[in-house]
Write a protein that holds these residues in place. Structure first.
Motif, mmCIF file in Angstrom:
data_model
loop_
_atom_site.group_PDB
_atom_site.id
_atom_site.type_symbol
_atom_site.label_atom_id
_atom_site.label_comp_id
_atom_site.label_asym_id
_atom_site.label_seq_id
_atom_site.Cartn_x
_atom_site.Cartn_y
_atom_site.Cartn_z
ATOM 1 N N PHE A 101 1.603 31.920 30.634
ATOM 2 C CA PHE A 101 2.984 32.044 31.295
ATOM 3 C C PHE A 101 3.643 30.941 30.508
ATOM 4 C CE2 PHE A 101 5.819 29.869 33.900
ATOM 5 C CZ PHE A 101 6.499 30.996 34.437
ATOM 6 N N GLY A 102 3.110 29.660 30.395
ATOM 7 C CA GLY A 102 3.978 28.515 29.765
ATOM 8 C C GLY A 102 4.601 28.981 28.229
ATOM 9 N N PRO A 103 3.605 29.231 27.296
ATOM 10 C CA PRO A 103 4.178 29.349 25.977
ATOM 11 C C PRO A 103 5.265 30.737 26.022
ATOM 12 C CG PRO A 103 1.695 29.215 25.830
ATOM 13 C CD PRO A 103 1.980 29.136 27.469
ATOM 14 N N ILE A 104 5.011 31.572 26.881
ATOM 15 C CA ILE A 104 5.878 32.630 26.783
ATOM 16 C C ILE A 104 7.517 32.061 27.470
ATOM 17 C CG2 ILE A 104 6.923 35.039 27.982
ATOM 18 C CD1 ILE A 104 3.900 35.921 28.249
ATOM 19 N N ASN A 105 7.314 31.402 28.413
ATOM 20 C CA ASN A 105 8.528 30.632 28.790
ATOM 21 C C ASN A 105 9.205 29.627 28.016
ATOM 22 O OD1 ASN A 105 10.396 30.520 31.205
ATOM 23 N ND2 ASN A 105 9.403 28.519 31.571
#
Length: 298
Positions: A101-105
């Protein structure tokens, strides 16, 4: 000073994401999000009422000024955009690893930069184009990492939710650039929270309450309170940074996305998520892309 505030906002955002992940695991999404808007509004209620009563003097840091109907409509629009991003993001975060989730965001600043080209007529320099290309490569590699865990970026509904949240978040950041050049940061932050609570209350009553018996049951956790505390601190630092005439929304947005480092480490250490080696490479590319965007925007 605004750079330091952006870094502080990034740190709080990292802990905000970790608190969300802990709160959402095997829990009902809509009441968690409603409680987040409730506690955020509760935090901002005191300075709003104290300002109206004259207990906080005009011009002080926590003073909430009055505004006309047109300004409130703009803040309501901002609240709606942010809430849409949250709804998509919360559902996505519940079902995806934090290390995915973090890298996509974190690709959001690229969208903000491209949006700046379209909306504000900005032009990218060589370093910024390098950052955009690296970010695109990192996103492609994230797709490969996601497939290893069974998450297809083209068809997985939760991945699509995160992408939608990221797009709406970029729109919100561009709108913030417009709002914070004209209106007080405490006014925007406090009334955004109040309108989000009103909208989420309608959503809670319409979408969750009638179906709560057949949906995932709600479980109270103290990390739900921490979501609101960390978000309020992150937003205050963010809005206050944007009030500086020297601040640049692209740089502030990029620095804030470095919060992914905090959430990634916590995903690995606290939630024991898998496939960390390839995701770490993806994260490194995201950060390198953000670095090129940063030096190209200074």
């Amino acid at each position: 000073m605004w750079l330091g505030l952006a870094v502080l906002s990034a740190l709080f955002l990292g802990f905000y994401d970790v608190s969300k992940k802990h709160s959402l695991r095997d829990n009902a999404v809509i009441p968690v999000l409603w409680l987040n808007t409730f506690f955020c509004s509760l935090i901002m209620l005191a300075p709003t009422l104290m300002s109206a009563a004259g207990m906080i003097p005009e011009g002080s840091t926590f003073y909430v000024c009055r505004a006309d109907a047109h300004t409130h409509l703009l803040i309501l629009l901002k609240a709606s955009i942010v809430l849409g991003s949250w709804v998509f993001g919360y559902f996505g975060m519940k079902h995806l690893p934090l290390t995915l989730f973090g890298p996509i965001n974190a690709t959001r600043p690229v969208l903000v930069l491209l949006g700046g080209m379209i909306v504000f007529g900005e032009r990218l320099n060589l370093y910024q184009w390098i950052g955009v290309v690296i970010a695109a490569i990192s996103f492609y590699m994230l797709r490969a990492s996601g497939r290893k865990e069974g998450y297809d970026f083209g068809s997985n509904v939760w991945v699509l939710c995160v992408i939608a949240a990221t797009l709406l978040g970029a729109v919100s950041a561009l709108f913030d650039k417009y709002l914070l050049r004209q209106y007080d940061n405490m006014l925007v932050q406090s009334w955004s929270n109040f309108y989000q609570l009103a909208l989420m209350t309608v959503g809670l009553l319409v979408f969750w309450v009638p179906e709560r018996g057949s949906d995932t049951p709600f479980q109270w956790r103290w990390s739900i309170v921490l979501i609101s505390v960390f978000l309020t601190m992150a937003d205050y630092a963010y809005f206050y940074a944007l009030t500086s005439s020297a601040s640049m929304i692209t740089i502030v947005s990029m620095i804030r996305r470095s919060s992914v480092v905090v959430s990634f480490l916590c995903g690995a250490l606290l939630f024991h998520e898998k496939n960390l080696r390839s995701k770490a490479v993806d994260l490194a590319l995201v950060l390198i892309g953000l670095f090129f965007l940063l030096i190209g925007s200074m």
